[in-house]
Motif scaffolding. Structure first.
Motif, mmCIF file in Angstrom:
data_model
loop_
_atom_site.group_PDB
_atom_site.id
_atom_site.type_symbol
_atom_site.label_atom_id
_atom_site.label_comp_id
_atom_site.label_asym_id
_atom_site.label_seq_id
_atom_site.Cartn_x
_atom_site.Cartn_y
_atom_site.Cartn_z
ATOM 1 N N GLY A 153 1.200 -0.690 2.541
ATOM 2 C CA GLY A 153 1.305 0.129 3.861
ATOM 3 C C GLY A 153 2.046 1.319 3.717
ATOM 4 N N ILE A 154 3.404 1.177 3.460
ATOM 5 C CA ILE A 154 4.135 2.271 3.028
ATOM 6 C C ILE A 154 3.775 3.080 2.442
ATOM 7 N N SER A 155 2.923 2.699 1.188
ATOM 8 C CA SER A 155 2.415 3.588 0.039
ATOM 9 C C SER A 155 1.182 4.564 0.813
ATOM 10 N N PHE A 156 0.305 3.957 1.555
ATOM 11 C CA PHE A 156 -0.616 4.685 2.175
ATOM 12 C C PHE A 156 0.047 5.669 3.294
ATOM 13 N N ILE A 157 0.995 5.627 4.142
ATOM 14 C CA ILE A 157 1.483 6.168 5.031
ATOM 15 C C ILE A 157 2.254 7.087 4.415
ATOM 16 N N ILE A 158 3.132 7.114 3.512
ATOM 17 C CA ILE A 158 3.837 8.222 2.758
ATOM 18 C C ILE A 158 3.171 8.938 1.884
ATOM 19 N N PHE A 165 4.319 6.446 -6.228
ATOM 20 C CA PHE A 165 5.665 6.331 -6.031
ATOM 21 C C PHE A 165 6.319 5.483 -4.742
ATOM 22 N N PRO A 166 5.919 5.736 -3.774
ATOM 23 C CA PRO A 166 6.287 4.865 -2.340
ATOM 24 C C PRO A 166 6.034 3.484 -2.668
ATOM 25 N N PHE A 167 4.790 3.119 -3.179
ATOM 26 C CA PHE A 167 4.702 1.715 -3.444
ATOM 27 C C PHE A 167 5.883 1.061 -4.415
ATOM 28 N N SER A 178 9.215 1.041 -2.632
ATOM 29 C CA SER A 178 9.447 -0.096 -1.597
ATOM 30 C C SER A 178 9.469 -1.340 -2.192
ATOM 31 N N SER A 179 8.436 -1.528 -3.130
ATOM 32 C CA SER A 179 8.432 -3.047 -3.558
ATOM 33 C C SER A 179 9.411 -3.426 -4.466
ATOM 34 N N THR A 184 12.017 -6.346 -3.864
ATOM 35 C CA THR A 184 12.288 -7.515 -4.728
ATOM 36 C C THR A 184 13.513 -7.679 -5.222
ATOM 37 N N ILE A 185 14.317 -6.514 -5.437
ATOM 38 C CA ILE A 185 15.552 -6.726 -6.122
ATOM 39 C C ILE A 185 16.816 -7.190 -4.988
ATOM 40 N N LYS A 186 16.361 -7.267 -3.510
ATOM 41 C CA LYS A 186 17.366 -7.482 -2.666
ATOM 42 C C LYS A 186 17.919 -8.938 -2.576
#
Length: 127
Positions: free
Chosen positions: A35-40, A66-68, A71-72, A76-78
Motif C-alpha cells: 500500500g505504501i509502495s502504491f501511494i508513495i 524503493f518505498p516497498f 517500508s518492508s 521486518t528488522i524491527k
C-alpha cells in the motif's frame, strides 16, 4: 553497467540478503508495504514527471520499488537489534557484504570479458 546502477543493484542484493535471514511472513506487513509502495510510488511519478518527457519503464518500477523495500525492510528488522541498516550479528553482515561483493566481481569479470572480446574482434577485422 555504470557505477550508480551497480550501487542500486547492491542495495537490492542487501535487501534480499537480509530478507532471506529475517523474513517475516506477516500478511499485514507485506500488505502495508504494498500500500505504501502504491501511494508513495504514484506521488514520486507525479513529482518527477514533466510534460513531454517520457520516463523509462525501469525508472517507474524503481519509484514504486524503493518505498516497498524501505517500508518492508524497516518493519521486518524491527526488534532484531539492528544498528541503522545493519544487523548486530556479524555473520549476517558478512553474508550481505559477500553477496554484494560477488555481484560486483561478476560485473567486473563480465566487463573485462566484453572488452577483451571487443578488442579481439577489432584485431580480427584489422587482419
Amino acid at each position: 553497467m555504470k557505477t550508480p546502477k551497480i550501487i542500486l543493484w547492491c542495495y537490492l542484493i542487501w535487501y534480499f540478503s537480509m530478507m532471506s535471514i529475517y523474513f517475516e511472513p506477516s500478511l499485514k506487513l507485506w500488505a502495508s508495504a504494498l500500500g505504501i509502495s502504491f501511494i508513495i510510488g504514484f506521488a514520486l511519478i507525479l513529482s518527477t514527471s514533466q510534460q513531454g518527457i517520457h520516463q523509462d519503464v525501469w525508472i517507474k518500477i524503481r519509484l514504486f520499488l524503493f518505498p516497498f523495500c524501505v517500508s518492508s525492510y524497516s518493519a521486518t528488522i524491527k526488534g532484531h537489534d539492528f544498528i541503522l541498516l545493519f544487523p548486530n550479528n556479524r555473520t549476517h553482515v558478512l553474508i550481505g557484504i559477500l553477496n554484494c561483493t560477488m555481484f560486483v566481481v561478476l560485473i567486473w569479470i563480465i566487463k573485462r570479458l566484453y572488452k577483451f572480446s571487443k578488442k579481439e574482434a577489432l584485431n580480427q577485422l584489422a587482419k
